[in-house]
Design a protein around this motif. Structure first.
Motif, PDB file in Angstrom:
ATOM      1  N   CYS A   1      63.858  42.688  55.194  1.00 48.23           N
ATOM      2  CA  CYS A   1      64.565  43.879  55.658  1.00 48.23           C
ATOM      3  C   CYS A   1      63.869  45.131  55.121  1.00 48.23           C
ATOM      4  O   CYS A   1      63.694  45.283  53.909  1.00 48.23           O
ATOM      5  CB  CYS A   1      66.018  43.840  55.187  1.00 48.23           C
ATOM      6  N   GLY A   2      63.480  46.026  56.011  1.00 54.34           N
ATOM      7  CA  GLY A   2      62.764  47.227  55.602  1.00 54.34           C
ATOM      8  C   GLY A   2      63.655  48.364  55.153  1.00 54.34           C
ATOM      9  O   GLY A   2      63.173  49.455  54.851  1.00 54.34           O
ATOM     10  N   TYR A   3      64.954  48.111  55.082  1.00 51.80           N
ATOM     11  CA  TYR A   3      65.921  49.134  54.649  1.00 51.80           C
ATOM     12  C   TYR A   3      66.065  49.006  53.139  1.00 51.80           C
ATOM     13  O   TYR A   3      66.765  48.116  52.631  1.00 51.80           O
ATOM     14  CB  TYR A   3      67.247  48.861  55.348  1.00 51.80           C
ATOM     15  N   ARG A   4      65.402  49.888  52.388  1.00 49.28           N
ATOM     16  CA  ARG A   4      65.364  49.736  50.934  1.00 49.28           C
ATOM     17  C   ARG A   4      65.008  51.054  50.260  1.00 49.28           C
ATOM     18  O   ARG A   4      64.401  51.930  50.877  1.00 49.28           O
ATOM     19  CB  ARG A   4      64.350  48.657  50.549  1.00 49.28           C
ATOM     20  N   VAL A   5      65.361  51.192  48.981  1.00 48.50           N
ATOM     21  CA  VAL A   5      65.020  52.377  48.204  1.00 48.50           C
ATOM     22  C   VAL A   5      64.011  51.994  47.129  1.00 48.50           C
ATOM     23  O   VAL A   5      64.273  51.126  46.302  1.00 48.50           O
ATOM     24  CB  VAL A   5      66.258  53.004  47.524  1.00 48.50           C
ATOM     25  N   TYR A   6      62.846  52.656  47.166  1.00 48.01           N
ATOM     26  CA  TYR A   6      61.793  52.396  46.190  1.00 48.01           C
ATOM     27  C   TYR A   6      61.844  53.411  45.041  1.00 48.01           C
ATOM     28  O   TYR A   6      61.896  54.620  45.299  1.00 48.01           O
ATOM     29  CB  TYR A   6      60.417  52.532  46.836  1.00 48.01           C
ATOM     30  N   PRO A   7      61.804  52.948  43.780  1.00 49.39           N
ATOM     31  CA  PRO A   7      61.526  53.868  42.682  1.00 49.39           C
ATOM     32  C   PRO A   7      60.039  54.219  42.740  1.00 49.39           C
ATOM     33  O   PRO A   7      59.181  53.342  42.619  1.00 49.39           O
ATOM     34  CB  PRO A   7      61.872  53.041  41.437  1.00 49.39           C
ATOM     35  N   LEU A   8      59.715  55.471  42.964  1.00 47.32           N
ATOM     36  CA  LEU A   8      58.359  55.840  43.355  1.00 47.32           C
ATOM     37  C   LEU A   8      57.311  55.654  42.269  1.00 47.32           C
ATOM     38  O   LEU A   8      56.199  55.192  42.549  1.00 47.32           O
ATOM     39  CB  LEU A   8      58.343  57.287  43.865  1.00 47.32           C
ATOM     40  N   VAL A   9      57.618  56.005  41.039  1.00 54.37           N
ATOM     41  CA  VAL A   9      56.600  55.888  39.985  1.00 54.37           C
ATOM     42  C   VAL A   9      56.176  54.438  39.809  1.00 54.37           C
ATOM     43  O   VAL A   9      54.990  54.106  39.820  1.00 54.37           O
ATOM     44  CB  VAL A   9      57.116  56.475  38.656  1.00 54.37           C
ATOM     45  N   ALA A  10      57.150  53.538  39.674  1.00 55.83           N
ATOM     46  CA  ALA A  10      56.838  52.125  39.475  1.00 55.83           C
ATOM     47  C   ALA A  10      56.135  51.531  40.686  1.00 55.83           C
ATOM     48  O   ALA A  10      55.166  50.770  40.557  1.00 55.83           O
ATOM     49  CB  ALA A  10      58.118  51.343  39.175  1.00 55.83           C
ATOM     50  N   THR A  11      56.605  51.897  41.886  1.00 56.56           N
ATOM     51  CA  THR A  11      56.026  51.323  43.101  1.00 56.56           C
ATOM     52  C   THR A  11      54.603  51.807  43.332  1.00 56.56           C
ATOM     53  O   THR A  11      53.689  51.008  43.574  1.00 56.56           O
ATOM     54  CB  THR A  11      56.896  51.669  44.323  1.00 56.56           C
ATOM     55  N   ASN A  12      54.398  53.111  43.266  1.00 58.03           N
ATOM     56  CA  ASN A  12      53.059  53.640  43.524  1.00 58.03           C
ATOM     57  C   ASN A  12      52.065  53.208  42.443  1.00 58.03           C
ATOM     58  O   ASN A  12      50.881  52.976  42.735  1.00 58.03           O
ATOM     59  CB  ASN A  12      53.106  55.169  43.634  1.00 58.03           C
ATOM     60  N   HIS A  13      52.548  53.082  41.211  1.00 54.23           N
ATOM     61  CA  HIS A  13      51.664  52.613  40.137  1.00 54.23           C
ATOM     62  C   HIS A  13      51.205  51.181  40.426  1.00 54.23           C
ATOM     63  O   HIS A  13      50.029  50.847  40.233  1.00 54.23           O
ATOM     64  CB  HIS A  13      52.392  52.677  38.802  1.00 54.23           C
TER      65      HIS A  13
END
Length: 255
Positions: A156-168
């Motif tokens: 499911c593509g409906y999700r919230v990413y924590p940006l610092v952890a994800t982009n790192h």
């Protein structure tokens, strides 16, 4: 902890009939929308440019050539962090995600800003049965590759990413750029010890009837992804077992 600042990232490839409806529903929530035009045809590109021109809260990024859904999401997440947001809510362009659930995703993010908030789809009768079977097979592989049931739904593509952890993580570790991205990024963030929060949400079949899933190409990519993840799990086996044990102990302590 600082209050999360959340925007919406939408990867778009030739969904000119549905994207306007989706964007307008999101703008009603007073959220900034980052559209990533993933090499769309001129008709869709024009619709996206018009949306960006007409709404100050709509940011448009353009890929000159199609990179795939994963590539578009990666661009959106990078732009979101550069714009000062801490979290990004990924929403599909085709209207299948229920925007009425946005406040629930935001609330879950505010309660657990360290976590990745994952939608668990509650499908209506519009979804083809063969898709449900294929999804279940992928879920089984995800449970094997994480040695846990933490991720209830990996597609499911409906999700919230924590940006610092994800982009790192994305800067350091390879992830696919097409339909394999949604699954692979979850598994690898789980390996990175990012907490997972599962949130049920209603999902319908795309309102414009357009699906960009390539039966041959994407199934080959997904099969290759599961193979990579399986061997990656074996290499990380001690670390994964330790993390899973710690998560279980923490959960038991909270209860």
């Amino acid at each position: 902890m600082t209050e999360p600042t959340i925007c919406v990232v939408i990867p778009v490839y030739n969904h000119e009939h549905a994207i306007g409806i989706t964007v307008n529903r999101i703008l009603e929530r007073d959220l900034t929308v980052i559209l990533v035009d993933d090499g769309s045809e001129p008709g869709c590109a024009k619709v996206l440019r018009t949306l960006a021109d007409e709404h100050t809260d709509v940011i448009l990024e353009v890929h000159p050539q199609n990179r795939g859904k994963g590539g578009a999401v990666k661009t959106g997440l990078t732009v979101a962090e550069k714009r000062g947001f801490t979290h990004a809510l990924q929403v599909d362009a085709d209207g299948q995600h229920d925007t009425a659930d946005i406040p629930r995703f935001i609330d879950a993010c505010q309660q657990r800003p360290d976590a990745l908030i994952c939608g668990i789809p509650d499908y209506d009768e519009t979804v083809p049965r063969h898709r449900l079977i294929a999804r279940y097979l992928t879920h089984v592989w995800v449970w094997i590759n994480t040695l846990s049931l933490d991720i209830k739904d990996s597609m499911c593509g409906y999700r919230v990413y924590p940006l610092v952890a994800t982009n790192h993580m994305l800067e350091r570790i390879y992830t696919g750029e097409r339909m394999n991205f949604d699954v692979e990024v979850l598994v690898k963030l789980h390996w990175e010890d990012v907490p997972i929060v599962n949130l049920p949400t209603k999902v319908q079949y795309p309102i414009d009837g357009v699906s960009h899933f390539n039966l041959l190409q994407d199934n080959v990519l997904i099969t290759a992804m599961h193979t990579r993840l399986f061997f990656g799990m074996l290499i990380r086996l001690p670390k994964i077992l330790m993390q899973n044990t710690r998560r279980k102990q923490t959960a038991e302590g909270n209860h």
